[in-house]
Write a protein that holds these residues in place. Structure first.
Motif, mmCIF file in Angstrom:
data_model
loop_
_atom_site.group_PDB
_atom_site.id
_atom_site.type_symbol
_atom_site.label_atom_id
_atom_site.label_comp_id
_atom_site.label_asym_id
_atom_site.label_seq_id
_atom_site.Cartn_x
_atom_site.Cartn_y
_atom_site.Cartn_z
ATOM 1 N N PHE A 211 -10.854 51.498 16.374
ATOM 2 C CA PHE A 211 -11.001 49.972 16.462
ATOM 3 C C PHE A 211 -12.034 49.289 17.354
ATOM 4 O O PHE A 211 -12.506 48.303 16.789
ATOM 5 N N ASN A 212 -12.135 49.964 18.503
ATOM 6 C CA ASN A 212 -13.166 49.485 19.449
ATOM 7 C C ASN A 212 -14.586 49.437 18.616
ATOM 8 O O ASN A 212 -15.033 48.371 18.799
ATOM 9 N N ASP A 213 -14.858 50.605 18.013
ATOM 10 C CA ASP A 213 -15.998 50.434 17.024
ATOM 11 C C ASP A 213 -16.235 49.392 16.246
ATOM 12 O O ASP A 213 -17.035 48.706 15.933
ATOM 13 N N LEU A 214 -15.153 49.245 15.427
ATOM 14 C CA LEU A 214 -15.174 48.000 14.602
ATOM 15 C C LEU A 214 -15.206 46.781 15.080
ATOM 16 O O LEU A 214 -15.995 46.038 14.774
ATOM 17 N N LYS A 215 -14.788 46.630 16.238
ATOM 18 C CA LYS A 215 -14.738 45.159 16.941
ATOM 19 C C LYS A 215 -16.074 45.118 17.369
ATOM 20 O O LYS A 215 -17.014 44.091 17.344
ATOM 21 N N LYS A 216 -16.747 46.148 18.040
ATOM 22 C CA LYS A 216 -18.127 46.102 18.652
ATOM 23 C C LYS A 216 -18.988 45.900 17.695
ATOM 24 O O LYS A 216 -20.054 44.929 17.765
ATOM 25 N N LYS A 217 -19.047 46.554 16.636
ATOM 26 C CA LYS A 217 -19.839 46.249 15.331
ATOM 27 C C LYS A 217 -19.546 45.101 14.550
ATOM 28 O O LYS A 217 -20.370 44.712 13.519
ATOM 29 N N GLN A 218 -18.705 44.346 14.798
ATOM 30 C CA GLN A 218 -18.073 43.113 14.046
ATOM 31 C C GLN A 218 -18.363 43.482 12.607
ATOM 32 O O GLN A 218 -18.404 42.682 11.708
ATOM 33 N N VAL B 151 -25.440 42.974 29.008
ATOM 34 C CA VAL B 151 -24.885 42.207 27.780
ATOM 35 C C VAL B 151 -23.406 42.435 27.826
ATOM 36 O O VAL B 151 -22.875 43.460 28.366
ATOM 37 N N HIS B 152 -22.618 41.275 27.898
ATOM 38 C CA HIS B 152 -21.129 41.299 27.930
ATOM 39 C C HIS B 152 -20.444 42.209 27.157
ATOM 40 O O HIS B 152 -20.639 42.497 26.036
ATOM 41 N N MET B 153 -19.670 43.114 27.540
ATOM 42 C CA MET B 153 -18.853 43.961 26.712
ATOM 43 C C MET B 153 -17.380 43.917 27.191
ATOM 44 O O MET B 153 -17.036 43.919 28.156
ATOM 45 N N ASP B 154 -16.452 44.021 25.995
ATOM 46 C CA ASP B 154 -15.333 44.025 26.295
ATOM 47 C C ASP B 154 -14.816 45.625 26.524
ATOM 48 O O ASP B 154 -15.504 46.481 25.629
ATOM 49 N N THR B 155 -13.874 45.771 27.373
ATOM 50 C CA THR B 155 -13.879 47.288 27.581
ATOM 51 C C THR B 155 -12.128 47.694 27.258
ATOM 52 O O THR B 155 -11.546 46.918 27.926
ATOM 53 N N PRO B 156 -11.985 48.838 26.730
ATOM 54 C CA PRO B 156 -10.560 49.035 26.540
ATOM 55 C C PRO B 156 -9.953 49.400 27.822
ATOM 56 O O PRO B 156 -10.552 50.019 28.457
ATOM 57 N N THR B 157 -8.685 48.985 27.952
ATOM 58 C CA THR B 157 -7.872 49.386 29.075
ATOM 59 C C THR B 157 -6.858 50.318 28.783
ATOM 60 O O THR B 157 -6.310 50.629 27.505
#
Lengths: 816, 109
Positions: free
Chosen positions: A376-383, A311-317
Motif C-alpha cells: 500500500f505504501n508503494d501504491l501511495k508513493k507511486k500515486q 523531498v517530503h515523504m510520508d513514513t509509515p508508523t
C-alpha cells in the motif's frame, strides 16, 4: 587541504550522514563530534526492546568506538555544546573545549515535552528519550510497583509495554479519547486499546493530569476528574519538540526547528542542520526514514553535490510492541473529496482502512494484519491509479494480477510467520514444515503433529489450503469425511446403514460395516453409542464404556480430575428449600466453588469423584435430579418471568419453559441442546441465540432455532408462529427429534440446519402435519426409556464401581 | 518379586478401568475387551489427566482431558504425541489380580 567539519550531536541522523560522507568524499574532512550523551551512536528505535528486556544495549550500538578510531573521527562523549561563535567559527562545550570549524552540522535532536503540572520535577518523573531514561526505568521497575505513563502515543505505549514486561503494574493516561489518534483512526485505536489492556496494562483515555504529588518523590498522579492513581514511577511521553535553543542563541533562523533549505543548509551557509531539530519546508520529522533521507542529502551537499535535495515523504508508523501488529501511513481524515474502503474481521481482530482521493491511496491504517503495508505504501508513493483493482484492493497484493479473488493465492502469499491457528499459536511455516518433513497427507495428521485446527477448528479451511499448496495433487480431501480412522464411512452413511441393516449393537456395526480396528476408538464409539440409543430406544442397551466420562459418571470432569455437579432447576426457577439443600451440601462436602451458570443453574465445582453419590443422595432428598449439564442432551431451558410478573409479558414463558424441560429432560441428542423461552420480544431469556428458542407474542408463540453463541455466534432462524402452548411443545419436540435422527454426533443444531437447509426443516415441521406428528410420537416413545434420573439410580447402587477405588495397597508400609 | 492382591478381574468392567490407591498415587488397572489386564499410573503424561476415566479401545486408553491416546502395554503416547507413563507388572491368577509391589518400593526409594 582537509576542511574541519564539526558535528553537534551523535544520534542516528548524523551517524548515517557520516557513513555517506566517508563513502562520497573520503578524506575531505577532519571530523569532530560533540555528543551530550556519554556514549557512541546507538539505534534509538530499539530502546523499547531494551526496556522490555528483549535486547541489550550492546546489541543496538550502530558505531562502536573502533569505528570512530578507524575513520579518524574525534568523538567528545558527554560534551554538551553551550555556544556557537559564528564570527570566529568555533563551538565551545560545557567542559571548556573550543573547536574551530569550516562547516558545522547541528544535529541536536529533540527534547521531550514536559507537561508543566505541579510535581513534574519530583524524583521518579522520567521522560523516554535516551538510554539514561531506559536505565532509570529499568532500575525503577525492579520494585515491581506501580507506574503511570502519561501519553498514549507511540512512545508512551512502547514504554508502557516495556515496563509491563519488566513486571510493573502500568497505567497509561491519554488525554485524547483514543490511543495514537495521530496515526490511527478511532476504530484501530479501539482495537489497540483492547490489545494493550489484554496485556494487563490499564488505559485511561480523556485523562487530564492535574498534578503529580508525593513527599519528596512521586507517590501518586491526580487527574482533573478527581481520580488518584498511586505510582512510584511516572513516565512522560507526551511528545517531543525540536531542540533548537542553541541555534537560536547563535542567531540562526529558527521557527519550530532550525530552518533549513532542501539542501539542509541554514541561513548561515556554513551551518547545516538535520534530524529532529531541523525544519524543512515548514515540516519537522521524528521518524527514522525521513531523517536518514536528510542525512543522505546533507552528506551529498558536504561532498559537493549542490543539487541534492530533500523531498517530503510520508513514513509509515509501526508500533514496536511484540505481538501487536499496527501500520499507519499518510492522511486518513475523512473529507468530502475522499472515499474509503474498510475491512473488519472482529473475530480475528483485523481492521484495514484505505483512504482514497481521485482513485489514489492517500492514507492507510492496518491493524492486526500488516503484511500488505509495504505494498500500500508503494501504491501511495507511486500515486498509482487503483480504479482497476478497487474491488479487491483491500485484500492486498496477493489478490491482484493474474488470479483475482483466488483465496489460494492469498494463503500462498502469507509470510511463514503468519499465525494460522490462534488457539494453539501455530504459524504457517510450522504447518508447511511439518507437512514436508513428516510426510503428512491428511488433516488429522496435521492436527496431530502441529495442533493446528485441533482446538476450535475455525482455521481448518486455512490449514487445508496450506495442505493443497504444499502437497499439490497428493492432497485429496475425501469427498466424505470418515467418522474416524477406524472406517472410511462418513457419519451419514453409518446412520443410514444402522437403520437399513438393522444393526443394534456396537460390535454388530463394526463387524457389518468392516471397521478396521477391533473395538473402535474414542471418536467413533461415543458416536455409535448415540446413534444406537437414538435409533433403537427400546432394544439397545446403552454401552457405558463407550460414553465419555462425563456421561458415565453424570458430572463434569474438571482439569484437576474433580467434578462439577449441576442440579436441575426447572426453567431456572428455585426456592428456599432447594437453596438451603444446596447450601448444606456445599458445607458438608466442603465444595470449594459455587457458581451461577449462563443457563440459570447453580454449579458446584471441585467435588471429589468418591463423594459424588453422597452429594447426589443429599440433593435427591431435596427433590433435585440431575441437571444433565454434562450431557450431549437437553441441558437447560432458560426463561424470563413472563406474564405472571412482568408488565410486558404476553404469555406464561416460565410455565412453558418448565413444561418443555419436564417433557424433554433425559433425552440424548447429537450435541448439547440449550433452549430458552422469552415472554415478549424484549427477549430477556435470550432465546434468539439458542439451539431452540421461543419468543412469546400476543398472538401466540414464535418458535426459533439454529442459534449459536459459542465458537460461532449466530442469531436464530424463525421456524414459525403457532397459536397455543400445546402446539409450541409439539413443534419443538418434533424439531428436536428430526435433529436427533439426522444430526451427526457432536454437530450442533445450527450446523445440522445449515447442512439440511432451513426451508426443508420448515417444510417437514411446519407444513407437513403428518411428519411432525410422527417425529413427535417417536420422541415420546424414546422418552419412556430415557427419563430415568441417573443420580438416583447411582445413589441406589448402579455403577458403584465407578466411584470407589478397587483396592488400597502399600499404605501400612508407608504409615507415618 | 512381591505380588500384592488387588481384587478380582470381574471388579473391572470390560473396556474399563478401576483405580488402586497407593502411597505414591493412583494406579489405573485396565481390562480390555478380550480380558487382558494392564496397570499404569493414573496420570496422563500430558496434563496429568486421570487415565482411568478414559475410553478404553484396543490396548489403549484415550485421556478424558485432552484426548491423548496412551498404550496400555508400553505406557507410551500413541500417534504424534510424545510422553510416557509408568507401567506396573500385573499377574492374573484365575480370577485374581496382583500388582508387583517392587515397582512401588523402588520408585519410592
Amino acid at each position: 587541504m582537509t576542511e574541519k567539519l564539526v558535528i553537534i550531536g551523535n544520534g542516528m541522523a548524523p551517524g548515517r550522514m557520516l557513513e555517506h560522507l566517508l563513502e562520497k568524499a573520503p578524506g575531505r574532512y577532519q571530523v569532530t563530534i560533540f555528543n551530550a550523551e556519554p556514549r557512541v551512536n546507538y539505534d534509538r528505535i530499539m530502546l523499547s526492546p531494551v526496556l522490555s528486556g528483549e535486547k541489550a544495549y550492546e546489541e543496538i550500538i550502530i558505531h562502536g568506538d573502533g569505528w570512530y578510531i578507524a575513520n579518524g573521527i574525534t568523538l567528545y562523549k558527554g560534551h554538551k555544546i553551550v555556544a556557537i561563535d559564528r564570527q570566529a567559527k568555533t563551538v565551545t562545550s560545557d567542559h571548556g573545549v573550543t573547536e574551530p570549524y569550516d562547516k558545522l552540522v547541528i544535529a541536536s535532536g529533540s527534547v521531550p515535552f514536559i507537561i508543566p503540572v505541579p510535581g513534574h520535577d519530583l524524583p521518579g518523573v522520567l521522560t523516554y528519550r535516551d538510554l539514561d531514561d531506559v536505565q532509570a526505568m529499568l532500575l525503577a521497575a525492579q520494585s515491581r510497583a506501580k507506574a503511570v505513563v502519561i501519553g498514549g502515543g507511540l512512545l508512551g505505549l512502547e514504554a508502557a509495554a516495556g515496563l509491563n514486561a519488566q513486571g510493573m503494574d502500568v497505567t497509561v493516561l491519554h488525554v485524547m479519547p483514543t490511543l495514537m489518534e495521530r496515526q490511527l483512526d478511532p476504530a484501530a485505536g479501539y482495537l489497540l486499546q483492547r490489545a494493550v489492556e489484554q496485556r494487563g496494562i490499564k488505559v485511561i483515555t480523556k485523562a487530564n493530569t492535574q498534578a503529580i504529588t508525593g513527599n519528596g518523590k512521586v507517590e501518586q498522579v491526580e487527574l482533573t476528574d478527581g481520580t488518584v492513581i498511586p505510582a512510584t514511577l511516572v513516565v512522560m511521553a507526551v511528545g517531543i519538540r525540536p531542540n533548537a535553543a542553541l541555534a537560536k542563541e547563535a542567531g540562526i533562523a529558527v521557527n519550530r526547528g532550525i530552518v533549513v533549505d532542501a539542501g539542509m543548509r541554514s541561513n548561515d551557509p556554513d551551518i547545516y542542520a538535520l534530524g529532529e531539530c531541523a525544519e524543512v519546508n515548514g515540516m519537522v520529522y521524528g521518524l527514522v526514514a525521513p531523517l536518514y533521507e536528510m542525512a543522505r542529502v546533507a552528506a551529498s551537499q558536504l561532498a559537493g553535490d549542490e543539487k541534492a535535495a530533500f523531498v517530503h515523504m510520508d513514513t509509515p508508523t509501526k508500533l514496536k510492541v511484540t505481538g501487536i501488529e499496527l501500520f499507519s501511513l499518510g492522511d486518513f481524515a475523512e473529507g468530502e473529496d475522499r472515499q474509503e474502503i474498510v475491512l473488519r474481521d472482529a473475530a480475528a481482530g483485523v481492521y484495514k482502512r484505505l483512504v482514497l482521493k481521485d482513485d489514489r491511496i492517500i492514507g492507510t491504517v492496518l491493524y492486526g494484519e500488516t503484511g500488505d503495508g509495504a505494498w500500500f505504501n508503494d501504491l501511495k508513493k507511486k500515486q498509482t491509479d487503483i480504479s482497476e483493482m478497487r474491488d479487491t484492493l483491500i485484500f492486498g497484493q496477493s489478490y491482484q494480477g493474474g488470479a483475482p479473488l483466488d483465496p489460494m493465492a492469498a494463503v500462498a502469499a502469507l509470510p511463514d510467520d503468519a499465525e494460522i491457528c490462534g488457539c494453539n499459536g501455530v504459524c504457517k511455516g510450522k504447518i508447511t514444515g511439518a507437512i514436508t518433513a513428516k510426510g503428512l497427507t491428511s488433516l488429522d495428521d496435521v492436527r496431530a503433529h502441529t495442533k493446528a485446527s485441533a482446538s476450535c477448528g475455525s482455521c481448518t479451511g486455512l490449514v487445508e489450503k496450506l495442505m493443497v499448496l504444499t502437497l499439490g495433487d497428493k492432497y485429496n480431501p475425501a469427498a466424505v469425511q470418515p467418522m474416524c480412522g477406524c472406517t472410511t464411512l462418513g457419519h451419514d452413511e453409518v446412520r443410514r446403514l444402522i437403520k437399513a441393516k438393522g444393526l443394534k449393537t456396537i460390535p454388530a456395526v463394526m463387524q457389518e460395516l468392516e471397521w478396521t480396528t477391533s473395538c473402535g476408538c474414542a471418536k467413533c464409539r461415543p458416536a455409535l453409542n448415540y446413534y444406537l440409543v437414538c435409533d433403537w430406544p427400546d432394544d439397545y442397551a446403552d454401552d457405558y464404556q463407550s460414553r465419555f466420562v462425563n456421561e458415565r459418571v453424570h458430572a463434569n470432569i474438571q482439569k484437576d480430575g474433580t467434578y462439577s455437579v449441576v442440579p436441575r432447576m426447572w426453567g431456572g426457577v428455585t426456592n428456599a428449600a432447594e437453596l438451603r439443600a444446596i447450601a448444606d451440601v456445599v458445607d458438608k462436602f466442603e465444595i470449594p466453588m459455587v457458581k451461577v451458570t449462563g443457563g440459570q443453574r447453580i454449579d458446584m465445582l471441585g467435588i471429589r469423584k468418591e463423594d459424588l453419590p453422597a452429594v447426589w443422595a443429599d440433593l435427591g432428598h431435596a427433590g433435585f435430579v440431575s441437571g444433565h449439564a454434562y450431557a450431549k442432551g437437553l441441558r437447560t431451558v432458560k426463561t424470563c418471568v413472563g406474564s405472571d410478573w412482568c408488565r410486558f409479558g404476553t404469555q406464561d414463558s416460565t410455565g412453558l419453559g418448565i413444561r418443555i424441560e419436564k417433557f424433554m429432560w433425559g433425552s440424548w441428542t447429537p450435541a448439547k441442546v440449550k433452549m430458552a423461552v422469552s415472554g415478549c420480544p424484549r427477549n430477556c431469556a435470550e432465546a434468539t441465540c439458542k439451539d431452540v428458542g421461543v419468543i412469546c407474542v400476543d398472538s401466540g408463540y414464535e418458535i426459533h432455532f439454529a442459534g449459536a453463541a459459542g465458537l460461532d455466534i449466530k442469531g436464530t432462524e424463525v421456524l414459525g408462529l403457532v397459536r397455543t402452548e400445546d402446539e409450541a411443545l409439539e413443534h419443538i419436540v418434533a424439531l428436536t427429534q428430526m435433529y436427533r435422527e439426522q444430526g451427526r454426533y457432536l454437530e450442533r443444531i445450527y450446523k445440522w440446519a445449515k447442512r439440511i437447509g432451513i426451508e426443508e426443516i420448515k417444510r417437514q415441521i411446519m407444513d407437513d402435519g403428518e411428519k411432525r406428528k410422527a417425529y413427535y410420537e417417536r420422541f415420546v416413545f424414546s422418552q419412556k426409556f430415557a427419563q430415568v434420573d441417573p443420580w438416583s439410580e447411582r445413589v441406589s447402587g448402579k455403577d458403584k464401581h465407578e466411584f470407589r477405588p478397587m483396592a488400597s495397597v502399600g499404605f501400612a508400609e508407608a504409615a507415618e | 518379586m512381591t505380588w500384592i492382591a488387588i481384587g478380582s478381574i470381574s471388579d473391572i468392567p470390560r473396556r474399563g478401568a478401576r483405580c488402586v490407591d497407593t502411597p505414591e498415587g493412583k494406579i489405573a488397572v485396565f481390562r480390555t475387551a478380550d480380558d487382558q489386564v494392564y496397570a499404569i499410573d493414573d496420570h496422563c503424561p500430558h496434563k496429568g489427566g486421570p487415565l482411568s476415566q478414559g475410553i478404553v479401545h484396543g490396548v489403549a486408553v484415550t485421556c478424558p482431558l485432552h484426548n491423548w491416546v496412551i498404550s496400555l502395554e508400553t505406557g507410551k503416547a500413541l500417534g504424534a504425541d510424545e510422553g510416557t507413563v509408568r507401567t506396573i507388572p500385573v499377574k492374573v491368577d484365575g480370577e485374581r489380580l496382583f500388582l508387583a509391589l517392587e515397582a512401588l518400593a523402588s520408585r519410592a526409594a
